[in-house]
Motif scaffolding. Structure first.
Motif, PDB file in Angstrom:
ATOM      1  N   SER A   1      70.959  55.888  -3.095  1.00  0.00           N
ATOM      2  CA  SER A   1      71.600  54.443  -3.464  1.00  0.00           C
ATOM      3  C   SER A   1      70.605  53.770  -4.510  1.00  0.00           C
ATOM      4  O   SER A   1      69.483  53.940  -4.563  1.00  0.00           O
TER       5      SER A   1
ATOM      6  N   ALA B   1      65.029  51.687   3.792  1.00  0.00           N
ATOM      7  CA  ALA B   1      65.660  51.676   2.561  1.00  0.00           C
ATOM      8  C   ALA B   1      64.262  51.705   1.553  1.00  0.00           C
ATOM      9  O   ALA B   1      64.366  52.906   0.513  1.00  0.00           O
TER      10      ALA B   1
ATOM     11  N   PHE C   1      70.002  48.359  -1.687  1.00  0.00           N
ATOM     12  CA  PHE C   1      70.369  48.320  -0.244  1.00  0.00           C
ATOM     13  C   PHE C   1      70.659  46.648  -0.033  1.00  0.00           C
ATOM     14  O   PHE C   1      69.845  45.958  -0.548  1.00  0.00           O
TER      15      PHE C   1
ATOM     16  N   LEU D   1      70.642  57.016   1.506  1.00  0.00           N
ATOM     17  CA  LEU D   1      69.583  56.013   0.757  1.00  0.00           C
ATOM     18  C   LEU D   1      69.095  56.304  -0.381  1.00  0.00           C
ATOM     19  O   LEU D   1      68.799  55.615  -1.298  1.00  0.00           O
TER      20      LEU D   1
END
Length: 429
Positions: free
Chosen positions: A328, A347, A331, A325
């Motif tokens: 990232s 997230a 999400f 996460l």
């Protein structure tokens, strides 16, 4: 106040959001001065419990005579209709199948006891373990002092019913998902009947969202005044972004994490990815998790010729998920049906803006998230691209959704649950 709580899983031994929610609720209750005795089928010894006492049902010795009562025969008869454990037509014959040992008492006399073995998983003997867990709940309920019984999802509803029968204490069933969420309209009738019986026998039903509450009322025919919504939250993780690595490559990382099943909409995520990759190859897509559709999704990505842009790391433990996460950019939770959905909150906690389906309960508590209809892959692709490429909207959603998350704590949500306890206890005593 003391609560006897039954759950099928507890961190770190989890397969999805149910165990995570159970930890959050129990931790939040402890912060509200509620003592929690949490029962799982099998205790591993490394459960994430500080102020929570965790007991394994497989460690409980059951006196053979403890289930030979008219009240429990009567209660157990509710489970004999359409029960998958067909050979066991009564508590006595069910008990006869258990492993029997001999324990020496303090008076040096012997008494027969039973101890049911549990895997604590979701294998081929799941239904058998559910009923054995319910019988074990009888002994647990007679050996401990508590004010209220709280059970999580259909796997533990029979245990709650049996514990209520022997103790006379109020029962709350907590619905984190229904059979309609898991199976659509092609439901398993045995699971549905177990869910409905638990809701009927409960003194109060807690739903994780208004979406789930409406399903309980409309499809299980439970009186509306019996069902209350308490949204989920997420536990804080101090310094999560400081302790985890940052991304060291230029491509945008778009992440899906959850069970790879029809309910979660993985095929829609892959289709949206294919649309983006037709116009922009500077993306990487991650589908983290395991499930019955994992192999099919790997094949689907290959069929669409986008495998080189896709990563399938399998089920990730909490630390591994946090690492993912953290690197990232976006999400996505494209669930077809999601009673709540804790993972988008995790997230946001990691500093990632989210896209969620309108068919999810979490969208009730998140204003600052992009919301899509699960099958609309064109809209999903557009939202992913915009959130990944335009810094303004990315920063706005990241900042404001974090503020929303900060206002949604397990301690606060547990205070609502405690009020339900207080109300029921006042009615019983």
């Amino acid at each position: 106040m003391k609560v006897l709580m039954f759950g099928w899983e507890f961190p770190p031994h989890i397969s999805g959001g149910l165990g995570t929610a159970c930890l959050g609720i129990a931790t939040g209750l402890a912060a509200n001065d509620v003592k929690v005795l949490f029962v799982v089928p099998k205790k591993h010894g490394n459960e994430d419990a500080e102020k929570i006492k965790v007991v394994g049902a497989s460690d409980v010795e059951i006196p053979a005579s403890s289930i030979h009562t008219e009240k429990l025969r009567e209660t157990f008869s509710y489970f004999e209709v359409n029960s998958p454990v067909l050979p066991y037509h009564s508590p006595e014959t069910f008990a006869a199948s258990a492993k029997t040992t001999t324990v020496t008492s303090s008076q040096t006399t012997s008494r027969p006891v039973m101890r049911y073995p549990f895997t604590g998983g979701y294998g081929k003997d799941l239904m058998k373990e559910i009923w054995q867990y319910a019988l074990t709940a009888v002994t647990i309920a007679t050996q401990h002092d508590f004010d209220v019984i709280h059970v999580h999802d259909w796997l533990t509803f029979p245990a709650g019913i049996m514990a209520r029968a022997v103790s006379g204490k109020p029962l709350i069933v907590h619905v984190h998902a229904t059979e309609f969420d898991r199976s659509g309209n092609n439901i398993n009738t045995q699971v549905y009947e177990t869910e409905r019986l638990g809701m009927l026998k409960a003194d109060k039903v807690i739903a994780v969202s208004e979406l789930t509450r409406r399903i309980i009322i409309d499809r299980y025919f439970i009186p509306a005044d019996k069902v209350v919504t308490v949204h989920n939250a997420v536990l804080p993780v101090a310094g999560i972004q400081k302790s985890l690595p940052s991304k060291n490559f230029k491509e945008k990382v778009i992440t899906f994490a959850g069970r790879i099943t029809y309910q979660k909409g993985p095929a829609y995520f892959i289709e949206a990815a294919a649309k983006i990759l037709k116009v922009d190859k500077s993306f990487r897509f991650v589908m983290a998790g395991s499930g019955d559709m994992l192999k099919a999704m790997i094949s689907y990505a290959a069929q669409l010729r986008i495998s080189r842009y896709f990563h399938f790391p399998g089920f990730l433990k909490e630390a591994e998920l946090n690492k993912l996460l953290t690197i990232s950019d976006v999400f996505v939770m494209p669930s077809v049906s999601e009673p709540f959905g804790i993972i988008p909150l995790e997230a946001i906690r990691a500093g990632v803006p989210v896209i969620i389906s309108r068919q999810s309960g979490v969208q009730e508590v998140l204003q600052y998230a992009l919301k899509i209809d699960s099958p609309d892959t064109f809209d999903m692709a557009n939202c992913i691209y915009a959130l990944a490429r335009y810094k303004g909207i990315h920063s706005l959603l990241k900042r404001e959704s974090t503020q929303e998350l900060n206002a949604l704590s397990w301690e606060k949500q547990a205070s609502h649950i405690k009020k339900i306890y207080d109300h029921l206890i006042s009615m019983f005593y």
